[in-house]
Write a protein that holds these residues in place. Structure first.
Motif, short mmCIF file in Angstrom:
data_model
loop_
_atom_site.label_atom_id
_atom_site.label_comp_id
_atom_site.label_asym_id
_atom_site.label_seq_id
_atom_site.Cartn_x
_atom_site.Cartn_y
_atom_site.Cartn_z
N UNK A 36 55.04 26.27 33.63
CA UNK A 36 55.24 24.90 34.09
C UNK A 36 56.02 24.10 33.06
N UNK A 37 56.83 23.18 33.58
CA UNK A 37 57.62 22.28 32.75
C UNK A 37 57.56 20.90 33.37
N UNK A 38 57.39 19.88 32.53
CA UNK A 38 57.38 18.51 33.02
C UNK A 38 58.01 17.62 31.96
N UNK A 39 59.02 16.87 32.36
CA UNK A 39 59.69 15.96 31.43
C UNK A 39 58.95 14.64 31.41
N UNK A 40 58.50 14.23 30.20
CA UNK A 40 57.81 12.95 30.05
C UNK A 40 58.78 11.82 29.79
N UNK A 41 59.82 12.10 29.01
CA UNK A 41 60.85 11.11 28.68
C UNK A 41 62.14 11.86 28.40
N UNK A 42 63.17 11.14 27.99
CA UNK A 42 64.48 11.78 27.79
C UNK A 42 64.44 12.87 26.71
N UNK A 43 63.45 12.83 25.84
CA UNK A 43 63.41 13.84 24.79
C UNK A 43 62.08 14.59 24.67
N UNK A 44 61.10 14.29 25.51
CA UNK A 44 59.79 14.93 25.41
C UNK A 44 59.50 15.77 26.66
N UNK A 45 59.13 17.01 26.43
CA UNK A 45 58.82 17.97 27.49
C UNK A 45 57.41 18.51 27.29
N UNK A 46 56.67 18.62 28.40
CA UNK A 46 55.39 19.33 28.39
C UNK A 46 55.64 20.71 28.97
N UNK A 47 55.10 21.74 28.34
CA UNK A 47 55.29 23.11 28.81
C UNK A 47 53.96 23.85 28.78
N UNK A 48 53.70 24.59 29.85
CA UNK A 48 52.50 25.41 29.94
C UNK A 48 52.90 26.86 30.16
N UNK A 49 52.00 27.76 29.80
CA UNK A 49 52.33 29.18 29.86
C UNK A 49 51.19 30.00 30.40
N UNK A 50 51.45 31.28 30.54
CA UNK A 50 50.44 32.23 30.97
C UNK A 50 49.68 32.80 29.76
N UNK A 51 49.93 32.26 28.58
CA UNK A 51 49.24 32.71 27.38
C UNK A 51 47.73 32.63 27.57
N UNK A 52 47.01 33.52 26.94
CA UNK A 52 45.55 33.55 27.05
C UNK A 52 44.87 32.38 26.37
N UNK A 53 45.56 31.70 25.46
CA UNK A 53 44.91 30.62 24.73
C UNK A 53 44.88 29.30 25.51
N UNK A 54 45.44 29.26 26.73
CA UNK A 54 45.40 28.09 27.61
C UNK A 54 45.85 26.82 26.90
N UNK A 55 47.09 26.83 26.42
CA UNK A 55 47.62 25.68 25.71
C UNK A 55 48.80 25.06 26.46
N UNK A 56 49.00 23.79 26.16
CA UNK A 56 50.16 23.04 26.62
C UNK A 56 50.89 22.59 25.36
N UNK A 57 52.19 22.79 25.33
CA UNK A 57 52.98 22.37 24.16
C UNK A 57 53.72 21.09 24.51
N UNK A 58 53.73 20.16 23.56
CA UNK A 58 54.52 18.94 23.65
C UNK A 58 55.74 19.19 22.78
N UNK A 59 56.93 19.18 23.40
CA UNK A 59 58.14 19.61 22.72
C UNK A 59 59.17 18.48 22.71
#
Length: 158
Positions: free
Chosen positions: A121-144
């Motif tokens: 999953x990918x979701x743009x919060x603002x012009x430079x901030x992205x939220x990304x989720x993965x199938x990783x086992x650690x169940x994390x969301x990265x703010x990029x």
């Protein structure tokens, strides 16, 4: 709009009862459409996978306007995409890769490895901030920060 793994692109509309119905559909030219991204009217883009990633841009008459492909199957096995306010497509792929594609140039302009498994999953919060989720086992969301290419923080969802 929706797409399926059989390469069908479907346009939906609300009928008089306010229920969604299939308005029209057409067969896309690529193999295995993974996602569909709405661009600035009147264009859409499909993300698909042949031997490598393929991004195809269509107009509203379902004609291919532009088509380009990534360079490697490793970082370009696309699964999900979103569009930035300046018209670039951000994609998530196999092995945790996130890429930014310039639609004018028809090429990938940035890639970073954010996870170890599929980006789901990918979701743009603002012009430079992205939220990304993965199938990783650690169940994390990265703010990029996509302008700097840095992970600002990791949110543990589990």
């Amino acid at each position: 709009w929706s797409a399926d793994w059989n390469n069908m692109i479907i346009v939906w509309r609300k009928n008089s009862s306010q229920l969604w119905e299939n308005a029209t559909s057409f067969k896309g030219p690529d193999n295995s459409i993974r996602d569909i991204v709405l661009l600035e009217n009147p264009f859409i883009a499909t993300l698909s996978l042949d031997q490598r990633a393929v991004i195809t841009i269509y107009n509203m008459d379902f004609n291919v306007v532009r088509k380009f492909a990534g360079s490697s199957a490793e970082s370009d096995s696309l699964l999900v995409g979103t569009v930035t306010e300046n018209g670039q497509i951000i994609t998530g792929a196999k092995h945790g890769w996130i890429s930014i594609w310039d639609l004018t140039l028809g090429e990938k302009v940035f890639t970073m490895k954010a996870f170890s498994d599929w980006v789901k999953s990918l979701h743009i919060l603002s012009s430079d901030i992205l939220l990304a989720g993965s199938e990783d086992n650690d169940q994390t969301i990265k703010v990029i920060n996509i302008k700097e290419g840095k992970v600002l923080c990791t949110i543990h969802a589990g």
